[in-house]
Design a protein around this motif. Structure first.
Motif, short mmCIF file in Angstrom:
data_model
loop_
_atom_site.label_atom_id
_atom_site.label_comp_id
_atom_site.label_asym_id
_atom_site.label_seq_id
_atom_site.Cartn_x
_atom_site.Cartn_y
_atom_site.Cartn_z
N TYR A 1 0.84 -1.19 0.00
CA TYR A 1 0.00 0.00 0.00
C TYR A 1 0.88 1.25 0.00
O TYR A 1 1.98 1.23 0.57
CB TYR A 1 -0.86 0.06 1.28
N SER B 1 -10.48 -4.04 -3.36
CA SER B 1 -11.89 -4.22 -3.02
C SER B 1 -12.46 -2.91 -2.50
O SER B 1 -13.67 -2.73 -2.47
CB SER B 1 -12.09 -5.36 -2.03
N ASN C 1 -12.14 -6.98 10.36
CA ASN C 1 -11.37 -5.75 10.56
C ASN C 1 -12.33 -4.69 11.08
O ASN C 1 -13.24 -4.29 10.36
CB ASN C 1 -10.76 -5.29 9.23
N ASP D 1 -17.95 -8.72 2.42
CA ASP D 1 -16.60 -8.20 2.13
C ASP D 1 -15.60 -9.18 2.74
O ASP D 1 -15.53 -9.33 3.96
CB ASP D 1 -16.46 -6.80 2.74
N TYR E 1 -10.02 -11.47 3.86
CA TYR E 1 -9.17 -12.30 4.71
C TYR E 1 -9.56 -13.78 4.73
O TYR E 1 -8.97 -14.56 5.47
CB TYR E 1 -9.20 -11.77 6.16
N SER F 1 -10.46 -9.68 -2.81
CA SER F 1 -9.23 -8.88 -2.97
C SER F 1 -8.00 -9.76 -3.00
O SER F 1 -7.94 -10.78 -2.32
CB SER F 1 -9.11 -7.90 -1.80
N SER G 1 -5.23 -8.25 -2.13
CA SER G 1 -4.33 -7.44 -1.30
C SER G 1 -3.70 -8.25 -0.18
O SER G 1 -2.57 -7.98 0.21
CB SER G 1 -5.09 -6.26 -0.69
N LYS G 2 -4.43 -9.19 0.36
CA LYS G 2 -3.91 -9.92 1.52
C LYS G 2 -3.37 -11.29 1.16
O LYS G 2 -2.67 -11.91 1.96
CB LYS G 2 -5.00 -10.03 2.58
C1 LIG Z 1 -12.50 -5.46 5.53
C2 LIG Z 1 -11.72 -4.80 4.45
N1 LIG Z 1 -12.32 -4.55 3.28
C3 LIG Z 1 -11.65 -3.97 2.27
C4 LIG Z 1 -10.34 -3.60 2.38
C5 LIG Z 1 -9.67 -2.93 1.23
O1 LIG Z 1 -8.73 -3.76 0.66
P1 LIG Z 1 -8.19 -3.54 -0.80
O2 LIG Z 1 -8.82 -2.30 -1.37
O3 LIG Z 1 -6.71 -3.39 -0.63
O4 LIG Z 1 -8.57 -4.75 -1.56
C6 LIG Z 1 -9.66 -3.86 3.59
C7 LIG Z 1 -8.26 -3.45 3.76
O5 LIG Z 1 -7.69 -3.40 4.81
C8 LIG Z 1 -10.37 -4.48 4.64
O6 LIG Z 1 -9.79 -4.75 5.81
#
Ligand SMILES: Cc1ncc(COP(=O)(O)O)c(C=O)c1O
Ligand SMILES: Cc1ncc(COP(=O)(O)O)c(C=O)c1O
Lengths: 443, 443
Positions: free
Chosen positions: A74, B110, B189, B217, B220, B246, B248-249
């Motif tokens: 990020y 996401s 989260n 959403d 994780y 996503s 991302s993780k």
């Molecule tokens: C619950 C949740 N949704 C969405 C996101 C957004 O993630 P990204 O835009 O990187 O896919 C995060 C990122 O921390 C998250 O924790």
């Protein structure tokens, strides 16, 4: 795909803004355009294969291997500070010498910049002034924001200041909230015209007099064929002009890196808006652009692109002049990607489209570039992507389609030969779009 | 930076939505957190350096050198078809076996998926139901859309179905338009809890009974420490659940690649919305993810991430248990990145923050995760990024700060030792957020 509302069980649940969204004329063409037998003068895709792909590939590979902790992580919502510095260097080429990296927000293409600016300023029902015709992607943004678009006419020298003033006065009289003027001063998409030097001054003065915010959208500014880049509106007014830039046309659109330059107070809002929208722009693509600007001969590459597009522009203009039937007129771009063509009187570019596709040539009908459904007699021809020979072949096919259409209509006596210059005293609201009789003659 | 409205000459010109935007608690911490002497338990940055950076670097370099005509060019608004196929394979791991690539829209993380769904459905004043606490980035999106957020309480088993039903009934009675429930079922989260199997069923049944749209959403879901991925809500209901995913993780956040899975009619609106927002997602990053999934041992890599995060989670939970003063409670995540900690009675995480920073430890105060300013006694601790030793040191510092704060307040007799399980019969609107007395005991 369920298109009929009754087939969509969620149809009654969408937001008001969603009901106005519609497929763009350009996307509707996608399936057609990708057929190999079709010469597409429709898309606005840059000639990315003219890039030094090996060098760019190893540069990006090294960014990941060597700096993965940054490029795969990020980043900040406002964008990489190093890239924002380099963006200021790029803008200096158009006379913007006072920009600070802190006033720059990196965006996912300048399209996102447009969307962010609109979200920050526009409430439903607000008025946005825009050239007629105007960039289709901007109209999509304004529509999604439920803005009312009022077109301001152009001619071969770009937006007409007197028409802008008239529009401002009429909006004032009507009590409309004009949020900003959206303008593409250089090598306009789709009109292919450029705002002249005296008009730049006139528009900045009008903005001052009427306290008008100006969104200067400038993806093509460095792609002039015959001259040094023109001085940006933002270089003349740093308080009322918000500037949008993009690397899509000077480097690569697939990286989706653009930017907004805005006064600090606005910049702050834009950062909040982009954080809500995407958190931050992709790190890898930002590092790729910054590294490219730092280590590759990018100005020479831009010159290379310019030569290539000039050659294609010449192919387009020469064959248009040689082949188009009388009564057809078009603009003569001296930079950028597009020619704006007006059909002989009585013809309709959208209605003609199926016949053009049958003849294996594609263009974008003009109505997509107006918020009000006008522009039927216009089309946009893009010369950026096909090779010169294909362009000539495409124009040849198009000329035949138009001729056949004219035969069909048998309306040769109705052919429009007059002056097309838009008149500011015309009908309020949307006045006649840009055309050019000067360049429309059969050569 | 002009913050005072009178210093911003455009202050009277912003859209209504802009006035509500504010800097997130997390961004406010950025400058602090980046100082090397501070142990940051604040950010949610994945451990990307655990990736095989050389392999990923040469893979991406080759994509550009060999396929620059695609990877550097504009792509489709919906996203690369090949990537959308692979996304369907990934979702199959969570029981979604009926998804078609045509129902997938690739997004810029996401986060953009969240924004798109909200734009398509939410008008100003509409109600969105969300867990209390909820993901701060989602709250930012809802705020920008001028939605009213109503929190629904959670406990250690996630969202409480009875509380959801009560909220629905109350909204119905009040005539509120509930647009959807936004929920993070796995490794929440910031709460760190996971929706139990029976509750998944209950929530899907409630959605059916109350004709409720659910936004699931799930960034994780594949990062569980002790078990196979749980079955997604979307796997149980393909009409009322819109799923956000996503990379991302599980791979890299810096590429910003996420997706939405939605019924076709909704998918169509989402594509129009994303075209207006960014034209298309970056091509390079999409190709990078698709190629990564195709050619790299990505499941083994996810296992590797999971081991690493499990170790960090253990370090966090062990030191919390060993060091926290009585009256402090926290959740015990079995996946993901976060622990949600409740301070002893009378303490305020936001007010305590300057002292924590002085003691060189950072966290995110709980109030950022509520739309209504509640959550003062909570904080989010992230264990994803620091090494286990740093985590222990950070918790040690934090424990000392809390102890000093307790001394200061001298309120040891007021320490809250009761049951924290949220009760659905509580005060309407926002009921007590998730905590856990089960795991809060001094070990
Ligand atoms: C619950 C949740 N949704 C969405 C996101 C957004 O993630 P990204 O835009 O990187 O896919 C995060 C990122 O921390 C998250 O924790
Ligand atoms: C006038 C204008 N503005 C903005 C854009 C969007 O460009 P990008 O989002 O790729 O930077 C285009 C693309 O064609 C354009 O012609």
């Amino acid at each position: 795909m369920p298109r009929h509302p009754r087939l969509d069980p969620l149809a009654d649940r969408y937001a008001a803004r969603t009901h106005g969204m519609k497929t763009s004329e350009i996307r509707a063409l996608f399936s057609v355009v990708s057929r190999p037998e079709v010469v597409s003068l429709a898309g606005g895709m840059p000639a990315v294969t003219a890039l030094p792909l090996d060098a760019v590939g190893s540069m990006i590979g090294e960014l990941v291997s060597g700096m993965g902790a940054q490029t795969l992580q990020y980043g900040s919502g406002q964008g990489d500070p190093r890239l924002r510095e380099r963006i200021c260097d790029v803008m200096a080429l158009e006379g913007i010498t006072d920009a600070s990296p802190s006033e720059v927000v990196v965006t996912v293409g300048s399209q996102q910049g447009l969307d962010l600016v609109t979200r920050v300023f526009v409430d439903p029902g607000d008025v946005v002034l825009a050239e007629g015709p105007s960039y289709v992607g901007a109209l999509g943004v304004f529509q999604a924001a439920q803005a009312r678009v009022r077109h301001v006419p152009m001619d071969d020298d770009g937006l007409i200041p007197e028409a802008l003033e008239q529009a401002l006065l009429e909006c004032r009289a009507a009590g409309d909230r004009v949020k900003f003027l959206y303008t593409v001063p250089n090598y306009h998409n789709p009109a292919g015209v450029t705002l002249s030097e005296p008009r730049r001054q006139a528009i900045v003065e009008l903005a001052d007099r009427y306290d008008l915010l100006v969104i200067e959208d400038n993806p093509y500014g460095l792609l002039g064929f015959d001259r040094e880049p023109m001085r940006a509106l933002r270089a003349r007014d740093d308080r009322r002009v918000i500037y949008l830039g993009s690397f899509s046309k000077t480097f690569s659109p697939g990286l989706r890196v653009g930017w907004v330059l805005a006064p600090l107070a606005v910049r702050e809002k834009l950062v909040l808006a982009t954080e809500a929208q995407v958190l931050c722009p992709p790190s890898l693509t930002q590092y790729a652009v910054a590294r490219y600007l730092d280590t590759q001969p990018w100005r020479e590459q831009v010159k290379h692109f310019v030569e290539l597009y000039r050659e294609r522009r010449d192919a387009a203009l020469e064959s248009l002049a040689a082949l188009m039937p009388p009564g057809t007129t078009w603009t003569r771009p001296d930079g950028g990607f597009y020619v704006w063509l007006k059909l002989p009187h009585g013809l309709d570019a959208k209605l003609m489209q199926p016949r053009a596709v049958t003849a294996h040539v594609a263009y974008v009908p003009g109505i997509g570039f107006y918020a009000d459904g006008s522009g039927q007699e216009f089309m946009r021809l893009s010369y950026c992507y096909p090779e010169p020979d294909q362009i000539r072949e495409g124009v040849r096919r198009l000329a035949r389609v138009i001729e056949a259409e004219l035969d069909l209509h048998s309306t040769f006596d109705g052919v429009d030969t007059g002056t097309f210059r838009a008149v500011s005293g015309g009908q309020p609201g949307i006045v006649g779009p840009a055309t050019s009789d000067r360049y429309g003659d059969r050569a």
